[in-house]
Design a protein around this motif. Structure first.
Motif, PDB file in Angstrom:
ATOM      1  N   LEU A  23       3.217   5.880  -3.080  1.00 46.91           N
ATOM      2  CA  LEU A  23       4.387   6.609  -3.590  1.00 46.91           C
ATOM      3  C   LEU A  23       4.329   6.733  -5.115  1.00 46.91           C
ATOM      4  O   LEU A  23       4.614   7.798  -5.679  1.00 46.91           O
ATOM      5  CB  LEU A  23       5.666   5.889  -3.171  1.00 46.91           C
ATOM      6  CG  LEU A  23       6.034   5.961  -1.688  1.00 46.91           C
ATOM      7  CD1 LEU A  23       7.213   5.038  -1.396  1.00 46.91           C
ATOM      8  CD2 LEU A  23       6.365   7.386  -1.272  1.00 46.91           C
ATOM      9  N   ILE A  24       3.954   5.628  -5.770  1.00 48.32           N
ATOM     10  CA  ILE A  24       3.903   5.650  -7.230  1.00 48.32           C
ATOM     11  C   ILE A  24       2.749   6.531  -7.720  1.00 48.32           C
ATOM     12  O   ILE A  24       2.902   7.324  -8.652  1.00 48.32           O
ATOM     13  CB  ILE A  24       3.759   4.211  -7.776  1.00 48.32           C
ATOM     14  CG1 ILE A  24       5.019   3.405  -7.441  1.00 48.32           C
ATOM     15  CG2 ILE A  24       3.526   4.226  -9.273  1.00 48.32           C
ATOM     16  CD1 ILE A  24       4.913   1.928  -7.750  1.00 48.32           C
ATOM     17  N   HIS A  25       1.598   6.399  -7.079  1.00 48.14           N
ATOM     18  CA  HIS A  25       0.426   7.174  -7.491  1.00 48.14           C
ATOM     19  C   HIS A  25       0.671   8.673  -7.332  1.00 48.14           C
ATOM     20  O   HIS A  25       0.275   9.480  -8.184  1.00 48.14           O
ATOM     21  CB  HIS A  25      -0.795   6.750  -6.677  1.00 48.14           C
ATOM     22  CG  HIS A  25      -2.070   7.442  -7.073  1.00 48.14           C
ATOM     23  ND1 HIS A  25      -2.519   8.586  -6.441  1.00 48.14           N
ATOM     24  CD2 HIS A  25      -2.981   7.155  -8.045  1.00 48.14           C
ATOM     25  CE1 HIS A  25      -3.641   8.976  -6.999  1.00 48.14           C
ATOM     26  NE2 HIS A  25      -3.953   8.124  -7.971  1.00 48.14           N
ATOM     27  N   GLY A  62       0.816  -1.203   0.000  1.00 47.81           N
ATOM     28  CA  GLY A  62       0.000   0.000   0.000  1.00 47.81           C
ATOM     29  C   GLY A  62       0.854   1.259   0.000  1.00 47.81           C
ATOM     30  O   GLY A  62       0.541   2.239  -0.692  1.00 47.81           O
ATOM     31  N   ALA A  63       1.945   1.241   0.764  1.00 51.47           N
ATOM     32  CA  ALA A  63       2.847   2.391   0.790  1.00 51.47           C
ATOM     33  C   ALA A  63       3.505   2.590  -0.574  1.00 51.47           C
ATOM     34  O   ALA A  63       3.650   3.730  -1.052  1.00 51.47           O
ATOM     35  CB  ALA A  63       3.898   2.189   1.875  1.00 51.47           C
ATOM     36  N   LEU A  64       3.897   1.476  -1.215  1.00 47.62           N
ATOM     37  CA  LEU A  64       4.495   1.576  -2.551  1.00 47.62           C
ATOM     38  C   LEU A  64       3.494   2.153  -3.560  1.00 47.62           C
ATOM     39  O   LEU A  64       3.844   3.005  -4.388  1.00 47.62           O
ATOM     40  CB  LEU A  64       4.966   0.196  -3.011  1.00 47.62           C
ATOM     41  CG  LEU A  64       6.202  -0.368  -2.306  1.00 47.62           C
ATOM     42  CD1 LEU A  64       6.412  -1.823  -2.710  1.00 47.62           C
ATOM     43  CD2 LEU A  64       7.425   0.455  -2.638  1.00 47.62           C
TER      44      LEU A  64
END
Length: 270
Positions: A233-235, A228-230
């Motif tokens: 970050l990407i979004h 979810g954290a990744l």
């Protein structure tokens, strides 16, 4: 006669500074040593050093087994250090001469949480000089990934955190307030300086009580939180795209049938 002697606790790798009270040549109390780099506090194990040192169960001399290993009574008899060392060295040499040094296996307790921390380098030197590739470590569940998994995966150990320069400190499954007081002191200093501290741990006790944000994840849900954290970050495009493309496997394609990374030779036209 009672006197206080400055020193450090040898019971784990923190080596916390200690003020040791000795009365009639007996250790009776251990307290933190203010002014020492790691002397801000002592854990329960460090404060229990007098009990450990004076325990009637503590072995202070070598014992030799005189009966077979399957005998319920080992028949321990006390021997001198010279006798013990000579006997061990002779047996090691006999095995090496007959079968090679690789036929001998060594074992050492964890250097993270025992006095072995000040001796492990010499143990490893002995093993290598003897020529055996076999050294077994007793390592804690919390230490294996830190000491070995990272190095086996990336070729280098996990390194040391730069708490002094950090603006954000994330403690994920790490509770230094309970397990590593020297680090806990540095984190507290960083927080007073203005750094924010995030703790990810099912339990709040310890470091979770001394942070800016505590995420009490359910046991086993760490991967979901990481993914979810990744995604976030990407979004939000708040990641370092050049670093990710150059130094990670994030941009690689994955073969859904095998779960393995796709190699260039497997792509159409190659």
């Amino acid at each position: 006669m009672k006197e206080q002697k400055p020193g450090y606790c040898t019971l784990c790798r923190s080596r916390c500074g200690s003020l040791n009270t000795v009365e009639n040549e007996k250790l009776v109390a251990v307290e933190p040593l203010p002014g020492h780099p790691t002397g801000g506090a002592l854990c329960a194990k460090g404060r229990a050093a007098p009990e450990i040192a004076d325990s009637p169960r503590r072995l202070t001399r070598p014992l030799r087994r005189t009966r077979p290993k399957d005998d319920p009574d080992p028949g321990w008899t006390e021997v001198t250090w010279d006798e013990a060392l000579d006997d061990i060295a002779r047996r090691m040499r006999e095995i090496a001469d007959a079968h090679g040094p690789q036929a001998v296996a060594f074992a050492a307790t964890t250097p993270s949480g025992t006095p072995m921390v000040d001796s492990i380098d010499w143990v490893e030197r002995l093993v290598r000089a003897f020529g055996s590739p076999n050294l077994l470590y007793a390592v804690e569940n919390c230490g294996w990934h830190k000491d070995y998994a990272h190095e086996l995966t990336f070729g280098a150990d996990i390194g040391a955190p730069d708490y002094d320069a950090a603006d954000l400190i994330i403690l994920w499954g790490h509770n230094p307030a309970r397990t590593w007081l020297a680090q806990a002191t540095r984190i507290a200093d960083a927080r007073r300086r203005g750094a924010r501290v995030v703790v990810i741990d099912p339990k709040r006790g310890g470091s979770g009580q001394q942070c800016d944000l505590w995420l009490g994840v359910r046991p086993g849900s760490d991967a979901a939180l990481a993914l979810g954290a990744l995604r976030h970050l990407i979004h939000e495009r708040s990641h370092d795209e050049d670093f990710v493309r150059s130094w990670t496997n994030a941009p690689y394609l994955v073969d859904l049938a095998t779960g393995r990374l796709v190699r260039s030779a497997e792509l159409p036209g190659h």
